[in-house]
Design an enzyme around this catalytic site. Structure first.
Site, PDB file in Angstrom:
ATOM      1  N   ASN A  53       0.843  -1.214   0.000  1.00 42.40           N
ATOM      2  CA  ASN A  53       0.000   0.000   0.000  1.00 42.40           C
ATOM      3  C   ASN A  53       0.873   1.258   0.000  1.00 42.40           C
ATOM      4  O   ASN A  53       0.526   2.258  -0.610  1.00 42.40           O
ATOM      5  CB  ASN A  53      -0.945   0.136   1.204  1.00 42.40           C
ATOM      6  CG  ASN A  53      -1.084  -1.081   2.045  1.00 42.40           C
ATOM      7  OD1 ASN A  53      -0.110  -1.790   2.246  1.00 42.40           O
ATOM      8  ND2 ASN A  53      -2.271  -1.326   2.543  1.00 42.40           N
ATOM      9  N   CYS A  54       1.997   1.177   0.722  1.00 46.59           N
ATOM     10  CA  CYS A  54       2.843   2.363   0.867  1.00 46.59           C
ATOM     11  C   CYS A  54       3.463   2.783  -0.459  1.00 46.59           C
ATOM     12  O   CYS A  54       3.911   3.926  -0.603  1.00 46.59           O
ATOM     13  CB  CYS A  54       3.931   2.100   1.903  1.00 46.59           C
ATOM     14  SG  CYS A  54       3.258   1.465   3.448  1.00 46.59           S
ATOM     15  N   THR A 286      -8.993  -9.873  21.212  1.00 47.94           N
ATOM     16  CA  THR A 286     -10.191  -9.100  21.566  1.00 47.94           C
ATOM     17  C   THR A 286     -10.786  -9.692  22.852  1.00 47.94           C
ATOM     18  O   THR A 286     -10.238 -10.634  23.428  1.00 47.94           O
ATOM     19  CB  THR A 286     -11.252  -9.166  20.447  1.00 47.94           C
ATOM     20  OG1 THR A 286     -11.742 -10.509  20.380  1.00 47.94           O
ATOM     21  CG2 THR A 286     -10.659  -8.760  19.098  1.00 47.94           C
ATOM     22  N   ILE A 291     -10.923 -14.622  19.095  1.00 46.57           N
ATOM     23  CA  ILE A 291     -10.758 -13.611  18.026  1.00 46.57           C
ATOM     24  C   ILE A 291      -9.629 -12.639  18.379  1.00 46.57           C
ATOM     25  O   ILE A 291      -9.646 -12.019  19.451  1.00 46.57           O
ATOM     26  CB  ILE A 291     -12.075 -12.829  17.793  1.00 46.57           C
ATOM     27  CG1 ILE A 291     -13.226 -13.802  17.485  1.00 46.57           C
ATOM     28  CG2 ILE A 291     -11.905 -11.830  16.660  1.00 46.57           C
ATOM     29  CD1 ILE A 291     -14.559 -13.137  17.228  1.00 46.57           C
ATOM     30  N   LEU A 294      -5.924  -6.681  14.742  1.00 49.49           N
ATOM     31  CA  LEU A 294      -4.644  -5.965  14.652  1.00 49.49           C
ATOM     32  C   LEU A 294      -4.649  -4.972  13.504  1.00 49.49           C
ATOM     33  O   LEU A 294      -5.573  -4.931  12.698  1.00 49.49           O
ATOM     34  CB  LEU A 294      -3.504  -6.978  14.470  1.00 49.49           C
ATOM     35  CG  LEU A 294      -3.683  -7.993  13.356  1.00 49.49           C
ATOM     36  CD1 LEU A 294      -2.779  -7.675  12.190  1.00 49.49           C
ATOM     37  CD2 LEU A 294      -3.371  -9.380  13.890  1.00 49.49           C
ATOM     38  N   GLY A 295      -3.590  -4.177  13.481  1.00 44.23           N
ATOM     39  CA  GLY A 295      -3.396  -3.233  12.383  1.00 44.23           C
ATOM     40  C   GLY A 295      -4.208  -1.957  12.557  1.00 44.23           C
ATOM     41  O   GLY A 295      -4.529  -1.534  13.670  1.00 44.23           O
ATOM     42  N   ASP A 296      -4.543  -1.355  11.426  1.00 37.27           N
ATOM     43  CA  ASP A 296      -5.226  -0.053  11.437  1.00 37.27           C
ATOM     44  C   ASP A 296      -6.572  -0.092  12.155  1.00 37.27           C
ATOM     45  O   ASP A 296      -7.109   0.959  12.510  1.00 37.27           O
ATOM     46  CB  ASP A 296      -5.481   0.409   9.995  1.00 37.27           C
ATOM     47  CG  ASP A 296      -4.209   0.807   9.267  1.00 37.27           C
ATOM     48  OD1 ASP A 296      -3.127   0.739   9.875  1.00 37.27           O
ATOM     49  OD2 ASP A 296      -4.317   1.187   8.085  1.00 37.27           O
ATOM     50  N   TYR A 440      30.519   8.357  13.111  1.00 36.33           N
ATOM     51  CA  TYR A 440      31.017   9.654  12.653  1.00 36.33           C
ATOM     52  C   TYR A 440      32.174   9.502  11.685  1.00 36.33           C
ATOM     53  O   TYR A 440      33.181   8.855  11.992  1.00 36.33           O
ATOM     54  CB  TYR A 440      31.473  10.540  13.835  1.00 36.33           C
ATOM     55  CG  TYR A 440      32.324  11.719  13.364  1.00 36.33           C
ATOM     56  CD1 TYR A 440      31.844  12.572  12.366  1.00 36.33           C
ATOM     57  CD2 TYR A 440      33.591  11.947  13.867  1.00 36.33           C
ATOM     58  CE1 TYR A 440      32.616  13.617  11.892  1.00 36.33           C
ATOM     59  CE2 TYR A 440      34.383  12.998  13.398  1.00 36.33           C
ATOM     60  CZ  TYR A 440      33.886  13.826  12.405  1.00 36.33           C
ATOM     61  OH  TYR A 440      34.643  14.859  11.925  1.00 36.33           O
ATOM     62  N   LYS A 448      30.123  15.551  17.474  1.00 39.01           N
ATOM     63  CA  LYS A 448      28.897  15.715  18.267  1.00 39.01           C
ATOM     64  C   LYS A 448      27.753  15.665  17.270  1.00 39.01           C
ATOM     65  O   LYS A 448      27.426  16.659  16.612  1.00 39.01           O
ATOM     66  CB  LYS A 448      28.898  17.059  18.986  1.00 39.01           C
ATOM     67  CG  LYS A 448      29.765  17.110  20.216  1.00 39.01           C
ATOM     68  CD  LYS A 448      29.612  18.470  20.882  1.00 39.01           C
ATOM     69  CE  LYS A 448      30.721  18.698  21.886  1.00 39.01           C
ATOM     70  NZ  LYS A 448      30.967  20.139  22.081  1.00 39.01           N
TER      71      LYS A 448
HETATM   72  C1  LIG Z   1      -1.439   5.177  -0.013  1.00 46.56           C
HETATM   73  C2  LIG Z   1      -0.924   4.684   1.286  1.00 46.56           C
HETATM   74  C3  LIG Z   1       0.394   4.934   1.643  1.00 46.56           C
HETATM   75  C4  LIG Z   1       0.871   4.505   2.863  1.00 46.56           C
HETATM   76  N1  LIG Z   1       2.176   4.765   3.186  1.00 46.56           N
HETATM   77  C5  LIG Z   1       2.660   4.332   4.370  1.00 46.56           C
HETATM   78  C6  LIG Z   1       4.022   4.540   4.702  1.00 46.56           C
HETATM   79  O1  LIG Z   1       4.791   5.091   3.918  1.00 46.56           O
HETATM   80  N2  LIG Z   1       4.451   4.125   5.924  1.00 46.56           N
HETATM   81  C7  LIG Z   1       3.611   3.486   6.803  1.00 46.56           C
HETATM   82  O2  LIG Z   1       4.043   3.112   7.888  1.00 46.56           O
HETATM   83  N3  LIG Z   1       2.314   3.251   6.500  1.00 46.56           N
HETATM   84  C8  LIG Z   1       1.832   3.657   5.307  1.00 46.56           C
HETATM   85  N4  LIG Z   1       0.525   3.404   4.987  1.00 46.56           N
HETATM   86  C9  LIG Z   1      -0.332   2.732   5.977  1.00 46.56           C
HETATM   87  C10 LIG Z   1      -0.189   1.230   5.942  1.00 46.56           C
HETATM   88  O3  LIG Z   1      -0.345   0.782   4.635  1.00 46.56           O
HETATM   89  C11 LIG Z   1      -1.232   0.616   6.849  1.00 46.56           C
HETATM   90  O4  LIG Z   1      -1.029   1.090   8.151  1.00 46.56           O
HETATM   91  C12 LIG Z   1      -1.176  -0.902   6.880  1.00 46.56           C
HETATM   92  O5  LIG Z   1      -1.335  -1.423   5.596  1.00 46.56           O
HETATM   93  C13 LIG Z   1      -2.271  -1.444   7.795  1.00 46.56           C
HETATM   94  O6  LIG Z   1      -2.282  -2.826   7.749  1.00 46.56           O
HETATM   95  P1  LIG Z   1      -3.637  -3.617   8.016  1.00 46.56           P
HETATM   96  O7  LIG Z   1      -3.315  -5.063   7.906  1.00 46.56           O
HETATM   97  O8  LIG Z   1      -4.267  -3.132   9.235  1.00 46.56           O
HETATM   98  O9  LIG Z   1      -4.604  -3.178   6.845  1.00 46.56           O
HETATM   99  P2  LIG Z   1      -4.388  -3.236   5.266  1.00 46.56           P
HETATM  100  O10 LIG Z   1      -2.968  -3.434   4.922  1.00 46.56           O
HETATM  101  O11 LIG Z   1      -5.085  -2.059   4.708  1.00 46.56           O
HETATM  102  O12 LIG Z   1      -5.184  -4.530   4.843  1.00 46.56           O
HETATM  103  C14 LIG Z   1      -6.545  -4.659   5.064  1.00 46.56           C
HETATM  104  C15 LIG Z   1      -7.136  -5.592   4.005  1.00 46.56           C
HETATM  105  O13 LIG Z   1      -8.350  -6.097   4.545  1.00 46.56           O
HETATM  106  C16 LIG Z   1      -9.288  -6.183   3.501  1.00 46.56           C
HETATM  107  N5  LIG Z   1     -10.618  -6.218   4.102  1.00 46.56           N
HETATM  108  C17 LIG Z   1     -11.214  -5.253   4.848  1.00 46.56           C
HETATM  109  N6  LIG Z   1     -12.429  -5.649   5.257  1.00 46.56           N
HETATM  110  C18 LIG Z   1     -12.594  -6.884   4.765  1.00 46.56           C
HETATM  111  C19 LIG Z   1     -13.662  -7.828   4.837  1.00 46.56           C
HETATM  112  N7  LIG Z   1     -14.767  -7.555   5.517  1.00 46.56           N
HETATM  113  N8  LIG Z   1     -13.509  -8.997   4.207  1.00 46.56           N
HETATM  114  C20 LIG Z   1     -12.372  -9.277   3.521  1.00 46.56           C
HETATM  115  N9  LIG Z   1     -11.346  -8.426   3.416  1.00 46.56           N
HETATM  116  C21 LIG Z   1     -11.456  -7.250   4.036  1.00 46.56           C
HETATM  117  C22 LIG Z   1      -9.013  -4.954   2.678  1.00 46.56           C
HETATM  118  O14 LIG Z   1      -9.509  -5.103   1.377  1.00 46.56           O
HETATM  119  C23 LIG Z   1      -7.495  -4.872   2.728  1.00 46.56           C
HETATM  120  O15 LIG Z   1      -6.943  -5.551   1.609  1.00 46.56           O
HETATM  121  C24 LIG Z   1       0.019   3.819   3.751  1.00 46.56           C
HETATM  122  C25 LIG Z   1      -1.298   3.539   3.391  1.00 46.56           C
HETATM  123  C26 LIG Z   1      -1.767   3.958   2.177  1.00 46.56           C
HETATM  124  C27 LIG Z   1      -3.181   3.653   1.796  1.00 46.56           C
END
Ligand SMILES: Cc1cc2nc3c(=O)[nH]c(=O)nc-3n(C[C@H](O)[C@H](O)[C@H](O)COP(=O)(O)OP(=O)(O)OC[C@H]3O[C@@H](n4cnc5c(N)ncnc54)[C@H](O)[C@@H]3O)c2cc1C
Length: 563
Positions: A53-54, A286, A291, A294-296, A440, A448
């Protein structure tokens, strides 16, 4: 009806992962390394798992030209290398916690089915915020979350011959999009509701970045929110700001933040926290023992403010994936919490931060902290090409513990923040930074290093060797403000009401200074003021240092912190 327990009694333990990108994919791969017997299945509603994604903004900008470069691991890799079953284009639409089943919607066949789980891992990420404003769903208005999103933006630019873009939101993704759209030769306007770019930073630290963007031709429209988007019959767009300003565009990027995807968890009765993320414990579990999440999508503990927070970054998601896997495998494990270490590069400038910002500390009610500013070169000044790093260090006035740091510059910025981030993780103090033994050689650093200097300056302040003046009191203080730079430097610009007494003349002329009044010292970056402060303190005066000197003063003004 199948008893929930029977899933594991009859079969290998079935671990179902929702979302197969940063967190979910890490969890699957780590769990396989720990448990060869588990049946691991990933469902993702998108067409890919484990994509970068990044990297998406750079694919839009054609810096990454080949879309396949974004695919870190394919479904085949997962199957062949890890014996992990991957189902893409499959949305999980419901969780029956009692029955330990999930409902799935196959987006290709439009079929719905249920599948059992023994362990469920939720890593669904966060969705870009689309505010309920007129026009946000118009053709030509995009958010950037997936490969298909980026593909659509690329196609729109190519097919429509787009020349002008408005990026709404000046955070990490917005800034990366600014850079990449400019790389595609679009004229870019940045609309940001705050009066600064990079909202997580303190305003004075974001100011050099704002100036840098403007100098590189980005049209900044700060301090104004999005009111709506309109389309002319020709297809041309106009972004309408709250002020009434209209910003013409052929393409609009919405990057005003993300919201945790918590629908599944909420509907299943899993508790959400005050910040709207799924509540988990330190093992990423949770309140339901079957269950993990994690993540976002989850709330995590901010180790500096002590508060729960949402931190949508890839590093924490990846680490949490590992920790959830360890927990599922029965190993003792613990997520330490987050400190918001982040970096962004835009048009040659790098901005990085770790820990709390000053505004974050104030929001959290923390008062026993101090800050120092410094502007050292990224390597020894005598070696050609040294570039300044503007650095702000926040620390506890109780024990010197490091609370946060922000830095902006063109070279060596993220290296310094990474060092300070590591010190924070080990509970380090400003004294640890002063003592840190770092690389350094002339082309890389200084004897420093900026990190050492930051620690030394803060330690001097804590020891009382260099009492700090409060920049916020500049307009109201009774103190005499003394600028110790040379007259020509003073003449080129100085703090209002500051008198000039150069350090080079101080030993001869210090008796001109009043002994009964506090003296606030300033210079270019704070160094000469410190020398003056030590001299005056040893002669019975009461000096304080305006940390960072005139350079900080200008940043505070540019950031709107000082009038
Ligand atoms: C454009 C962009 C740039 C970024 N750049 C950076 C960076 O430079 N540095 C950094 O640290 N972070 C960056 N991030 C953030 C980073 O990508 C996220 O923090 C990270 O991917 C989160 O991981 P995750 O597993 O929580 O979710 P994600 O990696 O987003 O994965 C979640 C997945 O779950 C799927 N999903 C959701 N709901 C369901 C469902 N009900 N059923 C099935 N599938 C589902 C989604 O389709 C998605 O594919 C960026 C994000 C974006 C969008």
């Amino acid at each position: 009806m199948t008893s929930p327990r029977l899933h594991s009694d009859r079969h290998a333990r079935r671990v179902v992962i929702v979302g197969g990108v940063a967190g979910g994919a890490s969890c699957a791969a780590r769990l396989r390394r720990l448990d060869e017997s588990a049946q691991i299945v990933i469902f993702d509603r998108g067409p890919y798992v484990s994509f970068a994604n990044c990297g998406l903004p750079y694919y839009v900008g054609n810096v990454i030209a080949d879309e396949r470069s974004l695919l870190v691991a394919s479904a085949e890799t997962f199957r062949e290398r890890f014996n992990v079953e991957v189902h893409t284009d499959t949305e999980v639409t419901g969780i029956d916690r009692q029955a330990q089943t999930i409902t799935l919607h196959d987006l290709r066949t439009d079929q719905t089915r249920t599948e059992p789980y023994d362990v469920l891992v939720l890593s669904p990420g966060a969705a870009p915020i689309r505010p309920p404003l007129p026009g946000v769903d118009l053709p030509g208005v995009f958010a950037v979350r997936s490969i298909p999103d980026s593909r659509r933006i690329r196609a729109w630019i190519d097919e429509r011959g787009a020349r002008r873009a408005v990026v709404v939101g000046g955070g990490f993704i917005g800034l990366e999009m600014v850079e990449n759209l400019q790389h595609r030769d679009l004229a870019v306007t940045l609309l940001e509701k705050l009066t600064q770019v990079m909202p997580p930073l303190d305003a004075e630290m974001a100011a050099p970045l704002g100036a840098h963007l403007a100098a590189h031709g980005v049209s900044l429209h700060l301090g104004d929110g999005l009111a709506g988007i309109e389309a002319a019959p020709s297809g041309a767009l106009a972004v309408v700001a709250e002020s009434g300003a209209r910003l013409a565009a052929d393409l609009v990027i919405l990057s005003i933040g993300v919201r945790p995807e918590t629908g599944l968890a909420r509907d299943a009765g899993l508790p959400l926290g005050p910040r709207g993320g799924i509540v988990v414990d330190a093992e990423m579990r949770t309140t339901d023992p079957h269950i993990w999440a994690l993540g976002d999508a989850v709330e995590v503990h901010d180790v500096l403010t002590g508060q729960e927070t949402i931190l949508p970054l890839a590093g924490p998601a990846n680490r949490q994936g590992r920790i959830a896997a360890e927990s599922i495998a029965g190993r003792p494990t613990r997520f330490r919490g987050v400190q918001a270490t982040a970096v962004v590069g835009v048009l040659g400038m790098t901005v990085a931060s770790t820990g709390a910002s000053e505004k974050g500390l104030r929001r959290a009610g923390v008062t026993d902290f101090a800050k120092v500013y410094l502007h050292p070169g990224h390597h020894a000044g005598y070696y050609p090409g040294a570039r300044p790093i503007h650095l702000k260090l926040l620390f506890s006035t109780n024990d010197g513990r490091i609370l946060g740091a922000q830095a902006v510059g063109t070279e060596g910025v993220e290296k310094r923040i990474d060092v300070i981030a590591t010190a924070i993780q080990f509970g380090g103090t400003v004294h640890d930074l002063a003592e840190a033994e770092l690389c350094y050689a002339p082309q890389y650093g200084a004897a420093k290093d900026p990190v050492n200097l930051a620690g030394m300056i803060a330690a001097n302040a804590l020891a009382g060797d260099m009492p700090l003046a409060d920049w916020a009191q500049l307009g109201s203080t009774e103190a005499l403000i003394v600028d110790v730079r040379e007259p020509q430097e003073y003449a080129a610009g100085h703090i209002p009401n500051a008198v000039n007494l150069p350090l080079s003349q101080l030993r001869q002329r210090f008796t001109e200074l009043p002994g009964d009044r506090e003296i606030w010292l300033t210079c270019g970056v704070g160094q000469r003021a410190y020398y003056a402060a030590r001299f005056l303190a040893q002669h019975g005066y009461h000096p304080r240092n305006l940390s960072g000197g005139f350079t900080t003063y200008q940043a505070l003004r540019a950031g709107g912190v000082l009038p």
